[in-house]
Design a protein around this motif. Structure first.
Motif, mmCIF file in Angstrom:
data_model
loop_
_atom_site.group_PDB
_atom_site.id
_atom_site.type_symbol
_atom_site.label_atom_id
_atom_site.label_comp_id
_atom_site.label_asym_id
_atom_site.label_seq_id
_atom_site.Cartn_x
_atom_site.Cartn_y
_atom_site.Cartn_z
ATOM 1 N N VAL A 43 49.128 74.191 94.839
ATOM 2 C CA VAL A 43 49.621 75.441 94.268
ATOM 3 C C VAL A 43 48.565 76.535 94.381
ATOM 4 N N SER A 44 49.039 77.763 94.366
ATOM 5 C CA SER A 44 48.153 78.918 94.240
ATOM 6 C C SER A 44 48.402 79.537 92.876
ATOM 7 N N ILE A 45 47.345 79.704 92.100
ATOM 8 C CA ILE A 45 47.462 80.312 90.772
ATOM 9 C C ILE A 45 47.216 81.808 90.907
ATOM 10 N N ARG A 46 48.218 82.601 90.539
ATOM 11 C CA ARG A 46 48.113 84.060 90.622
ATOM 12 C C ARG A 46 48.155 84.642 89.216
ATOM 13 N N THR A 47 47.264 85.561 88.931
ATOM 14 C CA THR A 47 47.236 86.216 87.626
ATOM 15 C C THR A 47 47.673 87.662 87.776
ATOM 16 N N ILE A 53 53.008 89.982 91.364
ATOM 17 C CA ILE A 53 52.006 89.189 92.071
ATOM 18 C C ILE A 53 51.966 89.619 93.529
ATOM 19 N N ALA A 54 50.853 89.309 94.191
ATOM 20 C CA ALA A 54 50.666 89.790 95.559
ATOM 21 C C ALA A 54 50.136 88.697 96.472
ATOM 22 N N PHE A 55 50.547 88.793 97.729
ATOM 23 C CA PHE A 55 49.955 88.023 98.819
ATOM 24 C C PHE A 55 49.827 88.960 100.014
ATOM 25 N N PRO A 56 48.777 88.799 100.831
ATOM 26 C CA PRO A 56 48.619 89.634 102.021
ATOM 27 C C PRO A 56 49.094 88.922 103.283
ATOM 28 N N ARG A 57 49.371 89.698 104.310
ATOM 29 C CA ARG A 57 49.627 89.153 105.636
ATOM 30 C C ARG A 57 48.286 88.853 106.305
ATOM 31 N N ILE A 58 48.261 87.842 107.171
ATOM 32 C CA ILE A 58 47.024 87.521 107.878
ATOM 33 C C ILE A 58 46.910 88.375 109.137
ATOM 34 N N ASP A 71 52.692 74.506 98.164
ATOM 35 C CA ASP A 71 54.020 73.997 97.815
ATOM 36 C C ASP A 71 54.669 74.803 96.703
ATOM 37 N N ALA A 72 53.846 75.477 95.912
ATOM 38 C CA ALA A 72 54.370 76.241 94.779
ATOM 39 C C ALA A 72 53.358 77.304 94.379
ATOM 40 N N VAL A 73 53.847 78.272 93.614
ATOM 41 C CA VAL A 73 52.999 79.329 93.062
ATOM 42 C C VAL A 73 53.046 79.222 91.542
ATOM 43 N N VAL A 74 51.878 79.193 90.921
ATOM 44 C CA VAL A 74 51.799 79.253 89.459
ATOM 45 C C VAL A 74 51.429 80.687 89.101
ATOM 46 N N ALA A 75 52.357 81.388 88.466
ATOM 47 C CA ALA A 75 52.119 82.784 88.097
ATOM 48 C C ALA A 75 51.797 82.862 86.610
ATOM 49 N N ALA A 76 50.678 83.501 86.296
ATOM 50 C CA ALA A 76 50.267 83.717 84.906
ATOM 51 C C ALA A 76 50.300 85.212 84.638
ATOM 52 N N SER A 77 51.290 85.642 83.856
ATOM 53 C CA SER A 77 51.513 87.064 83.618
ATOM 54 C C SER A 77 51.435 87.387 82.131
ATOM 55 N N VAL A 78 50.949 88.581 81.820
ATOM 56 C CA VAL A 78 51.015 89.033 80.432
ATOM 57 C C VAL A 78 52.482 89.194 80.029
ATOM 58 N N ASP A 79 52.754 89.017 78.740
ATOM 59 C CA ASP A 79 54.127 89.177 78.258
ATOM 60 C C ASP A 79 54.505 90.639 78.103
ATOM 61 N N GLN A 85 50.170 89.842 74.287
ATOM 62 C CA GLN A 85 49.865 88.861 73.258
ATOM 63 C C GLN A 85 49.784 87.449 73.824
ATOM 64 N N CYS A 86 50.615 87.185 74.832
ATOM 65 C CA CYS A 86 50.701 85.845 75.408
ATOM 66 C C CYS A 86 50.661 85.909 76.930
ATOM 67 N N ALA A 87 50.280 84.783 77.517
ATOM 68 C CA ALA A 87 50.389 84.607 78.961
ATOM 69 C C ALA A 87 51.636 83.787 79.244
ATOM 70 N N ASN A 88 52.542 84.337 80.038
ATOM 71 C CA ASN A 88 53.717 83.596 80.490
ATOM 72 C C ASN A 88 53.339 82.830 81.756
ATOM 73 N N ILE A 89 53.551 81.525 81.750
ATOM 74 C CA ILE A 89 53.159 80.690 82.882
ATOM 75 C C ILE A 89 54.414 80.169 83.583
ATOM 76 N N HIS A 90 54.563 80.521 84.852
ATOM 77 C CA HIS A 90 55.729 80.137 85.645
ATOM 78 C C HIS A 90 55.311 79.200 86.777
ATOM 79 N N LEU A 91 56.168 78.243 87.094
ATOM 80 C CA LEU A 91 55.990 77.398 88.276
ATOM 81 C C LEU A 91 57.104 77.756 89.250
ATOM 82 N N LEU A 92 56.736 78.390 90.363
ATOM 83 C CA LEU A 92 57.704 78.968 91.290
ATOM 84 C C LEU A 92 57.677 78.217 92.618
#
Length: 202
Positions: A43-47, A53-58, A71-79, A85-92
């Motif tokens: 996984v790639s963890i993105r904050t 969230i962002a990814f660049p082209r090579i 295989d998946a992206v773990v996104a950690a976003s402010v609510d 107040q909280c970090a929302n954690i998604h498995l995408l």
């Protein structure tokens, strides 16, 4: 804040039963292997503090850096952007995120946007997907896959976790281009970035 969000993602994964480990030789500090029983994913963890969230082209514009390797992206976003107040954690799912980024990239190019190679392409986690404005094509993964954990940010700040960022994430923080400033203002005010005019006075 970035370190707290990264730590919150690690903590949430571990509390959800995943064993989290670095991927030897990956060269990318956000990439982890998570394992739970017989299930194993890279996984790639993105904050994110602006809920995108962002990814660049090579180089050569043939694929996505990091996104095409996981295989998946773990996104950690402010609510909440204004009063987090909280970090929302998604498995995408990785395949779906590649599809979303491919669609938004092609839609923006078709609309005449200039997207420098190596610069992150930002995609909203929570905006409803639509073709107008064009940067909402592919948006909304955070709505389809709700957070599996919500971590209080005061607690997250105390979590010990390395918070290095990958090259593409650090580039996103090297100041704003006019196009990126328009994109963020468009999200804030709910208007198409092409309708925003920016005047810079020296």
């Amino acid at each position: 804040m970035k370190g707290a969000l990264f730590g919150a993602a690690i903590s949430a994964l571990e509390k959800d039963g995943w064993k989290v480990a670095r991927v030897t030789g990956s060269g990318k500090s956000s990439v982890r292997r998570i394992t739970r029983g017989k299930d194993s994913k890279v996984v790639s963890i993105r904050t994110t503090q602006d809920r995108s969230i962002a990814f660049p082209r090579i180089e050569g514009d043939k694929s996505w850096r990091t996104l095409d390797e996981v295989d998946a992206v773990v996104a950690a976003s402010v609510d909440d952007k204004e009063n987090p107040q909280c970090a929302n954690i998604h498995l995408l799912p990785g395949d779906e995120m590649r599809d979303r980024f491919n669609r938004t990239y092609q839609a923006r190019l078709k609309a005449g946007h200039t997207i420098p190679i190596g610069r992150g392409v930002w995609l909203s986690l929570y905006a409803d997907e639509s073709t107008n404005p064009v940067h909402h094509v592919g948006a909304g993964a955070g709505n389809k896959y709700p957070p599996f954990a919500k971590v209080p940010l005061d607690a997250a700040a105390l979590i010990s976790a390395e918070s290095e960022v990958d090259e593409e994430e650090s580039k996103a923080d090297e100041g704003l281009t006019i196009a990126e400033a328009k994109r963020r203002l468009g999200i804030t005010f709910g208007v198409d970035p092409s309708s925003i005019k920016i005047i810079v006075e020296g």
